[in-house]
Design a protein around this motif. Sequence first.
Motif, mmCIF file in Angstrom:
data_model
loop_
_atom_site.group_PDB
_atom_site.id
_atom_site.type_symbol
_atom_site.label_atom_id
_atom_site.label_comp_id
_atom_site.label_asym_id
_atom_site.label_seq_id
_atom_site.Cartn_x
_atom_site.Cartn_y
_atom_site.Cartn_z
ATOM 1 N N LEU A 162 85.622 -20.290 -35.306
ATOM 2 C CA LEU A 162 84.820 -21.484 -35.047
ATOM 3 C C LEU A 162 83.894 -21.309 -33.850
ATOM 4 N N TRP A 163 84.421 -20.735 -32.768
ATOM 5 C CA TRP A 163 83.606 -20.479 -31.585
ATOM 6 C C TRP A 163 84.194 -19.286 -30.829
ATOM 7 N N PRO A 164 83.431 -18.673 -29.912
ATOM 8 C CA PRO A 164 83.812 -17.394 -29.307
ATOM 9 C C PRO A 164 85.186 -17.342 -28.648
ATOM 10 N N ASP A 165 85.588 -18.382 -27.926
ATOM 11 C CA ASP A 165 86.843 -18.326 -27.172
ATOM 12 C C ASP A 165 88.091 -18.313 -28.049
ATOM 13 N N LEU A 166 87.935 -18.553 -29.329
ATOM 14 C CA LEU A 166 89.096 -18.540 -30.226
ATOM 15 C C LEU A 166 89.342 -17.167 -30.831
ATOM 16 N N CYS A 167 88.331 -16.283 -30.778
ATOM 17 C CA CYS A 167 88.435 -15.005 -31.491
ATOM 18 C C CYS A 167 87.708 -13.878 -30.755
ATOM 19 N N ALA A 168 87.650 -13.983 -29.442
ATOM 20 C CA ALA A 168 87.042 -12.941 -28.604
ATOM 21 C C ALA A 168 85.596 -12.624 -29.006
ATOM 22 N N GLY A 169 84.855 -13.650 -29.372
ATOM 23 C CA GLY A 169 83.434 -13.471 -29.662
ATOM 24 C C GLY A 169 83.089 -13.030 -31.065
ATOM 25 N N HIS A 170 84.080 -12.975 -31.959
ATOM 26 C CA HIS A 170 83.815 -12.592 -33.352
ATOM 27 C C HIS A 170 83.707 -13.864 -34.204
ATOM 28 N N ASP A 171 82.757 -14.716 -33.842
ATOM 29 C CA ASP A 171 82.706 -16.079 -34.365
ATOM 30 C C ASP A 171 81.620 -16.288 -35.417
ATOM 31 N N ASP A 172 81.632 -17.495 -35.996
ATOM 32 C CA ASP A 172 80.674 -17.849 -37.058
ATOM 33 C C ASP A 172 79.221 -17.668 -36.625
ATOM 34 N N ASP A 173 78.894 -18.158 -35.437
ATOM 35 C CA ASP A 173 77.501 -18.102 -35.004
ATOM 36 C C ASP A 173 77.029 -16.671 -34.780
ATOM 37 N N ARG A 174 77.956 -15.792 -34.439
ATOM 38 C CA ARG A 174 77.583 -14.373 -34.335
ATOM 39 C C ARG A 174 77.181 -13.837 -35.703
ATOM 40 N N ALA A 175 77.902 -14.291 -36.723
ATOM 41 C CA ALA A 175 77.579 -13.853 -38.084
ATOM 42 C C ALA A 175 76.223 -14.365 -38.526
ATOM 43 N N ILE A 176 75.945 -15.631 -38.253
ATOM 44 C CA ILE A 176 74.744 -16.277 -38.788
ATOM 45 C C ILE A 176 73.560 -16.210 -37.828
ATOM 46 N N GLU A 177 73.751 -16.679 -36.610
ATOM 47 C CA GLU A 177 72.626 -16.768 -35.686
ATOM 48 C C GLU A 177 72.215 -15.405 -35.121
ATOM 49 N N LEU A 178 73.199 -14.534 -34.885
ATOM 50 C CA LEU A 178 72.884 -13.200 -34.372
ATOM 51 C C LEU A 178 72.699 -12.186 -35.497
ATOM 52 N N GLY A 179 73.018 -12.583 -36.716
ATOM 53 C CA GLY A 179 72.859 -11.683 -37.850
ATOM 54 C C GLY A 179 73.821 -10.515 -37.835
ATOM 55 N N GLU A 180 75.072 -10.774 -37.361
ATOM 56 C CA GLU A 180 76.068 -9.713 -37.264
ATOM 57 C C GLU A 180 77.352 -10.086 -38.005
ATOM 58 N N PRO A 181 77.291 -10.284 -39.321
ATOM 59 C CA PRO A 181 78.489 -10.688 -40.062
ATOM 60 C C PRO A 181 79.616 -9.672 -40.008
ATOM 61 N N GLU A 182 79.269 -8.376 -39.917
ATOM 62 C CA GLU A 182 80.327 -7.355 -39.858
ATOM 63 C C GLU A 182 81.040 -7.346 -38.517
ATOM 64 N N GLU A 183 80.350 -7.808 -37.474
ATOM 65 C CA GLU A 183 80.965 -7.864 -36.148
ATOM 66 C C GLU A 183 81.746 -9.163 -35.943
ATOM 67 N N SER A 184 81.636 -10.075 -36.869
ATOM 68 C CA SER A 184 82.412 -11.325 -36.772
ATOM 69 C C SER A 184 83.438 -11.359 -37.887
ATOM 70 N N TRP A 185 83.046 -11.821 -39.063
ATOM 71 C CA TRP A 185 83.988 -11.927 -40.176
ATOM 72 C C TRP A 185 84.525 -10.556 -40.590
ATOM 73 N N GLY A 186 83.668 -9.546 -40.594
ATOM 74 C CA GLY A 186 84.123 -8.214 -40.961
ATOM 75 C C GLY A 186 85.176 -7.691 -40.003
ATOM 76 N N TRP A 187 84.963 -7.901 -38.709
ATOM 77 C CA TRP A 187 85.923 -7.451 -37.694
ATOM 78 C C TRP A 187 87.263 -8.159 -37.867
ATOM 79 N N VAL A 188 87.221 -9.467 -38.090
ATOM 80 C CA VAL A 188 88.446 -10.251 -38.260
ATOM 81 C C VAL A 188 89.247 -9.744 -39.462
ATOM 82 N N ILE A 189 88.550 -9.451 -40.538
ATOM 83 C CA ILE A 189 89.211 -8.937 -41.742
ATOM 84 C C ILE A 189 89.824 -7.566 -41.470
ATOM 85 N N GLU A 190 89.135 -6.742 -40.709
ATOM 86 C CA GLU A 190 89.655 -5.413 -40.391
ATOM 87 C C GLU A 190 90.933 -5.489 -39.568
ATOM 88 N N GLN A 191 91.101 -6.565 -38.795
ATOM 89 C CA GLN A 191 92.335 -6.729 -38.012
ATOM 90 C C GLN A 191 93.503 -7.188 -38.878
#
Length: 297
Positions: free
Chosen positions: A244-273
């Motif tokens: 939902l936001w950076p402090d819940l997942c060490a910065g691998h958040d929704d807005d990183r996926a959408i606003e920064l254009g880094e889905p692999e560094e957010s949702w992809g990273w979470v899935i890899e864990q």
Amino acid sequence: MKKYFINTLLLLFLIAGCSPKPEVKNNDNTVAENKIIVVSHRADWRNAPENSLQAIKNCIAMGVDMVEVDLNKTKDGHLILMHDRTLNRTTTGKGKPEEYTLEEIKQFYLKGGHGQKTRHKIPTFEETMELCKGKIMVNIDKGYEYFKDAYEILEKTGTVDQCIMKSDHPYEKVVEENGEVLKKMVFMPVVHLNKEGAEKIIDDYIKYLKPKAFELVFKEENPDVLRLIKKVKDSGSKIFINTLWPDLCAGHDDDRAIELGEPEESWGWVIEQGATYIQTDRPALLLEYLRFNRLHR
């Protein structure tokens, strides 16, 4: 509709340049469906009032697997959906829910994200579970204090297996307060991995309860956090992570996926864990990402 269409195109553009993950396959070599469970925070609150039946209906229609809701109680003992301790922010009412009977509560209207009155009313938990029955899972976030009351509603509606109760309390406290219903429904411990004592909380739950899933929260990513995530995964429990936001997942958040254009560094990273459950404020876009990568039907 136009905004949703544009956002979807944006996401597809972002992930088009990413290497698709390998297909997840079953033992019979067929592609697995819903490898990742999408959990929508306060249902579809961007397009309908949070904790409303309409927001849940929207999630069912888009193919979300689970909605997150919050509970409160009226003066005459009815459980309702309500995040805040007061009615002020999300409804046309004022004061605390426990100051009103259900009949009085039903006179108020929910507010939308713009803060204006809508046509929607405050739903009861029973109405919610009747709507969700056989269609979508429910995750109770704020509501642990109503554990036994919630269980009664789930029994009444035949939806015990569709609902998750959770808390960040240690096992000893939860079993003392709710031991008679703890093992009758799905319970998910919430563990803050950056806090002292996190590993003991995990160990106690694994030893005494063997939860189906742990919700893991971490503000910072470090070797110890990654070790604890792996420990939970190796125990056989599923992993639930909030993006939902950076402090819940060490910065691998929704807005990183959408606003920064880094889905692999957010949702992809979470899935890899090893996350099986991802709670998001961007359910439609997360679904697009997962379907592109063959991780959701």
